[in-house]
Design an enzyme around this catalytic site. Sequence first.
Site, PDB file in Angstrom:
ATOM      1  N   TYR A 287      83.453  44.267  35.991  1.00 21.03           N
ATOM      2  CA  TYR A 287      82.876  42.961  36.350  1.00 21.03           C
ATOM      3  C   TYR A 287      83.755  41.925  36.408  1.00 21.03           C
ATOM      4  O   TYR A 287      85.201  42.087  36.828  1.00 21.03           O
ATOM      5  CB  TYR A 287      81.744  42.647  35.352  1.00 21.03           C
ATOM      6  CG  TYR A 287      80.607  43.905  35.234  1.00 21.03           C
ATOM      7  CD1 TYR A 287      79.879  44.342  36.376  1.00 21.03           C
ATOM      8  CD2 TYR A 287      80.421  44.310  34.066  1.00 21.03           C
ATOM      9  CE1 TYR A 287      79.272  45.511  36.175  1.00 21.03           C
ATOM     10  CE2 TYR A 287      79.420  45.617  33.910  1.00 21.03           C
ATOM     11  CZ  TYR A 287      78.953  46.134  35.101  1.00 21.03           C
ATOM     12  OH  TYR A 287      77.957  47.097  34.977  1.00 21.03           O
TER      13      TYR A 287
ATOM     14  N   VAL B  43      76.640  48.714  30.556  1.00 19.08           N
ATOM     15  CA  VAL B  43      76.184  48.060  29.358  1.00 19.08           C
ATOM     16  C   VAL B  43      75.767  48.906  28.369  1.00 19.08           C
ATOM     17  O   VAL B  43      75.370  48.585  27.227  1.00 19.08           O
ATOM     18  CB  VAL B  43      75.280  46.980  29.735  1.00 19.08           C
ATOM     19  CG1 VAL B  43      75.989  45.898  30.393  1.00 19.08           C
ATOM     20  CG2 VAL B  43      74.036  47.617  30.309  1.00 19.08           C
TER      21      VAL B  43
ATOM     22  N   TYR C  97      67.379  53.029  41.409  1.00 13.47           N
ATOM     23  CA  TYR C  97      68.299  52.504  40.884  1.00 13.47           C
ATOM     24  C   TYR C  97      68.242  52.428  39.347  1.00 13.47           C
ATOM     25  O   TYR C  97      68.934  52.957  38.545  1.00 13.47           O
ATOM     26  CB  TYR C  97      68.496  51.075  41.254  1.00 13.47           C
ATOM     27  CG  TYR C  97      69.582  50.076  40.637  1.00 13.47           C
ATOM     28  CD1 TYR C  97      70.985  50.534  41.051  1.00 13.47           C
ATOM     29  CD2 TYR C  97      69.264  49.208  39.716  1.00 13.47           C
ATOM     30  CE1 TYR C  97      71.999  49.876  40.388  1.00 13.47           C
ATOM     31  CE2 TYR C  97      70.058  48.590  39.111  1.00 13.47           C
ATOM     32  CZ  TYR C  97      71.540  48.736  39.208  1.00 13.47           C
ATOM     33  OH  TYR C  97      72.196  48.062  38.542  1.00 13.47           O
TER      34      TYR C  97
ATOM     35  N   LYS D  77      77.049  54.105  39.062  1.00 11.68           N
ATOM     36  CA  LYS D  77      77.666  53.483  40.516  1.00 11.68           C
ATOM     37  C   LYS D  77      78.704  54.212  41.032  1.00 11.68           C
ATOM     38  O   LYS D  77      78.691  54.271  42.117  1.00 11.68           O
ATOM     39  CB  LYS D  77      77.789  51.953  40.176  1.00 11.68           C
ATOM     40  CG  LYS D  77      76.519  51.216  39.798  1.00 11.68           C
ATOM     41  CD  LYS D  77      76.892  49.976  39.322  1.00 11.68           C
ATOM     42  CE  LYS D  77      75.736  48.959  38.846  1.00 11.68           C
ATOM     43  NZ  LYS D  77      76.309  47.564  38.350  1.00 11.68           N
TER      44      LYS D  77
ATOM     45  N   SER E 132      75.846  51.475  34.412  1.00  7.98           N
ATOM     46  CA  SER E 132      76.605  51.169  35.585  1.00  7.98           C
ATOM     47  C   SER E 132      77.766  52.115  35.982  1.00  7.98           C
ATOM     48  O   SER E 132      78.284  52.004  36.957  1.00  7.98           O
ATOM     49  CB  SER E 132      77.170  49.685  35.335  1.00  7.98           C
ATOM     50  OG  SER E 132      76.156  48.706  35.423  1.00  7.98           O
TER      51      SER E 132
END
Length: 307
Positions: free
Chosen positions: A242, A260, A190, A66, A63
């Site tokens: 998160y 992660v 993605y 992103k 992530s």
Amino acid sequence: MDLQSVVDDIYADLAPRIGEGKVADYIPQLARVNPAQFGIAITTVGGEVFSAGDAAVPFSIQSISKVFTLTLALGKAGETIWNRVGREPSGSAFNSIVQLEQEQGIPRNPFINAGAIVVTDMVLAGHAPREAIGEILRFVRYLADDETVGIDDAVAASEQATGYRNRALANFMRGFGNLQHPVDHVLGVYFHQCALAMTCRQLSRSGLFLANSGRDAMSGHSVVSNRRARRINALMLTCGHYDGSGDFAYHVGLPGKSGVGGGILAIAPGKASIAVWSPGLNKVGNSALGSAALEMLASRTGWSVFE
């Protein structure tokens, strides 16, 4: 301040805890990663690099990618991207679908999975999936100033084979009219962006533009405007971890983005870009040792944005 001593001391202090946390096992390829690894690297706006531990071992940034796709999407679509994705912390798990239904297919922010899938849909505009993956890879290589950065195809395939939740999120948003390309095309891009493999040294170099008012500190080239860099940092501070984002801001006080794969990219505006990696995750899916290392670093350097 002797930053090499600081990173050496942090590594030494945390060495007895290496292997702590739980490796992400819902992506089979990540479940195979040896948890007994820990690296840290700092790249300063003056161009110096300080590292310790496994800082030259490539890992799946997941992530953290992103941040880079958001930067690309802002370059393409500007502020109009906020018509399709929010800017608020979610308070929910990174792959939650509940909030998405209540909010009519508009994800809460660009760093949860649903939001990042919408951002990827924007990066895909005008491209075939392969071209979009190439554009993301070129951009990250440019930021890292390193052509060896690549995509781990085994991780991408592993995500493709098990990404049912992400497929559900994408189809759900497509149903609300918030995805403009076929779901398989968007998710193909993605999964590949999440499978980018980088070392702590490469990752800390890649985030440097966010520590230097949007400019690449080495070349002097502008990557984004100062205002945009500030806004990306703000989103990283409020949404980058998160439902552990508030806790990270409380303990570390730096804009950051976790993945992660066990990596965290953190930004000390005006000072440095920091990357830490240790595969074992805490309860909310952030690197257990990486979070501890950044808390120590912020405390020992006084770099917290709240100092």
